[in-house]
Design a protein around this motif. Structure first.
Motif, short mmCIF file in Angstrom:
data_model
loop_
_atom_site.label_atom_id
_atom_site.label_comp_id
_atom_site.label_asym_id
_atom_site.label_seq_id
_atom_site.Cartn_x
_atom_site.Cartn_y
_atom_site.Cartn_z
N GLY A 298 0.81 -1.21 0.00
CA GLY A 298 0.00 0.00 0.00
C GLY A 298 0.84 1.26 0.00
O GLY A 298 0.55 2.23 -0.70
N GLY A 299 1.92 1.25 0.78
CA GLY A 299 2.81 2.41 0.83
C GLY A 299 3.51 2.66 -0.50
O GLY A 299 3.61 3.80 -0.97
N ILE A 300 3.98 1.59 -1.12
CA ILE A 300 4.65 1.73 -2.42
C ILE A 300 3.67 2.23 -3.48
O ILE A 300 4.02 3.08 -4.30
CB ILE A 300 5.30 0.39 -2.83
N ASN A 301 2.45 1.73 -3.45
CA ASN A 301 1.46 2.21 -4.42
C ASN A 301 1.15 3.69 -4.23
O ASN A 301 0.96 4.41 -5.21
CB ASN A 301 0.17 1.40 -4.32
N HIS A 302 1.13 4.16 -3.00
CA HIS A 302 0.88 5.59 -2.77
C HIS A 302 2.03 6.45 -3.27
O HIS A 302 1.82 7.59 -3.66
CB HIS A 302 0.63 5.85 -1.28
N ILE A 303 3.24 5.91 -3.29
CA ILE A 303 4.39 6.67 -3.76
C ILE A 303 4.27 7.00 -5.25
O ILE A 303 4.61 8.09 -5.68
CB ILE A 303 5.71 5.91 -3.47
N TRP A 304 3.76 6.07 -6.05
CA TRP A 304 3.69 6.35 -7.49
C TRP A 304 2.31 6.80 -7.94
O TRP A 304 2.19 7.51 -8.94
CB TRP A 304 4.19 5.17 -8.32
N ILE A 305 1.25 6.42 -7.26
CA ILE A 305 -0.09 6.82 -7.68
C ILE A 305 -0.31 8.32 -7.45
O ILE A 305 -0.87 9.01 -8.29
CB ILE A 305 -1.17 5.99 -6.96
N GLY B 238 -1.35 13.53 -9.79
CA GLY B 238 -1.06 14.96 -9.75
C GLY B 238 -0.65 15.49 -11.11
O GLY B 238 -1.12 16.55 -11.54
N VAL B 239 0.21 14.77 -11.79
CA VAL B 239 0.66 15.20 -13.11
C VAL B 239 -0.48 15.13 -14.11
O VAL B 239 -0.67 16.05 -14.92
CB VAL B 239 1.86 14.33 -13.58
N THR B 240 -1.28 14.07 -14.05
CA THR B 240 -2.38 13.91 -14.99
C THR B 240 -3.44 14.99 -14.79
O THR B 240 -3.86 15.66 -15.75
CB THR B 240 -3.03 12.52 -14.83
N GLY C 184 -3.15 17.79 -13.11
CA GLY C 184 -2.55 19.11 -13.34
C GLY C 184 -2.43 19.42 -14.82
O GLY C 184 -2.67 20.55 -15.25
N GLY C 185 -2.07 18.43 -15.61
CA GLY C 185 -1.98 18.62 -17.06
C GLY C 185 -3.33 18.92 -17.67
O GLY C 185 -3.45 19.80 -18.54
N LEU C 186 -4.35 18.21 -17.22
CA LEU C 186 -5.70 18.49 -17.72
C LEU C 186 -6.15 19.90 -17.33
O LEU C 186 -6.78 20.60 -18.12
CB LEU C 186 -6.70 17.46 -17.18
N GLY C 187 -5.83 20.31 -16.11
CA GLY C 187 -6.17 21.66 -15.68
C GLY C 187 -5.45 22.72 -16.50
O GLY C 187 -6.03 23.76 -16.83
N ALA C 188 -4.19 22.45 -16.83
CA ALA C 188 -3.44 23.40 -17.65
C ALA C 188 -4.03 23.51 -19.05
O ALA C 188 -4.16 24.61 -19.60
CB ALA C 188 -1.98 22.96 -17.74
N ILE C 189 -4.41 22.39 -19.62
CA ILE C 189 -5.03 22.40 -20.96
C ILE C 189 -6.35 23.16 -20.93
O ILE C 189 -6.62 24.00 -21.80
CB ILE C 189 -5.23 20.96 -21.47
N MET C 190 -7.17 22.88 -19.91
CA MET C 190 -8.45 23.58 -19.80
C MET C 190 -8.25 25.07 -19.57
O MET C 190 -8.93 25.90 -20.17
CB MET C 190 -9.28 22.98 -18.66
N GLY C 191 -7.30 25.43 -18.72
CA GLY C 191 -7.04 26.84 -18.45
C GLY C 191 -6.53 27.57 -19.68
O GLY C 191 -6.94 28.71 -19.95
N LYS C 192 -5.66 26.91 -20.42
CA LYS C 192 -5.13 27.54 -21.63
C LYS C 192 -6.23 27.73 -22.67
O LYS C 192 -6.30 28.78 -23.33
CB LYS C 192 -4.01 26.69 -22.20
N SER C 193 -7.09 26.74 -22.82
CA SER C 193 -8.16 26.87 -23.81
C SER C 193 -9.19 27.92 -23.36
O SER C 193 -9.71 28.66 -24.19
CB SER C 193 -8.85 25.53 -24.06
N MET C 194 -9.47 28.00 -22.08
CA MET C 194 -10.41 29.01 -21.59
C MET C 194 -9.82 30.41 -21.72
O MET C 194 -10.55 31.37 -21.95
CB MET C 194 -10.78 28.72 -20.13
N ARG C 195 -8.52 30.53 -21.58
CA ARG C 195 -7.87 31.86 -21.72
C ARG C 195 -8.05 32.37 -23.13
O ARG C 195 -8.35 33.54 -23.36
CB ARG C 195 -6.40 31.75 -21.37
N HIS C 196 -7.88 31.47 -24.11
CA HIS C 196 -8.06 31.88 -25.51
C HIS C 196 -9.51 32.29 -25.78
O HIS C 196 -9.76 33.25 -26.50
CB HIS C 196 -7.64 30.76 -26.46
#
Length: 69
Positions: A34-41, A46-48, A50-62
């Motif tokens: 369980g601990g090892i899974n929390h390290i990579w999950i 967060g990256v996934t 965060g990336g979706l949020g960045a894409i949505m934010g960039k498209s909304m800005r335009h």
């Protein structure tokens, strides 16, 4: 180690009655897994997300800039 849910999970996965050593090893490996899974999950989510949020934010800005000008 005396928790009934731990013993039930051990019996369900090992198909035998728990010994003190077997249950201890099972609980140790379960906690370690369980601990090892929390390290990579966590970072992966967060990256996934965060990336979706960045894409949505960039498209909304335009869209917002096009509406203003």
């Amino acid at each position: 180690m005396k928790d009934s849910s731990n013993i039930h999970e051990f019996v369900r996965s090992m198909h035998r009655s728990p010994t003190k050593e077997g249950l201890s090893t099972f609980l140790y490996r379960d906690a370690l897994g369980g601990g090892i899974n929390h390290i990579w999950i966590g970072p992966l989510l967060g990256v996934t997300i965060g990336g979706l949020g960045a894409i949505m934010g960039k498209s909304m800005r335009h869209v917002m800039l096009d509406a203003v000008f």
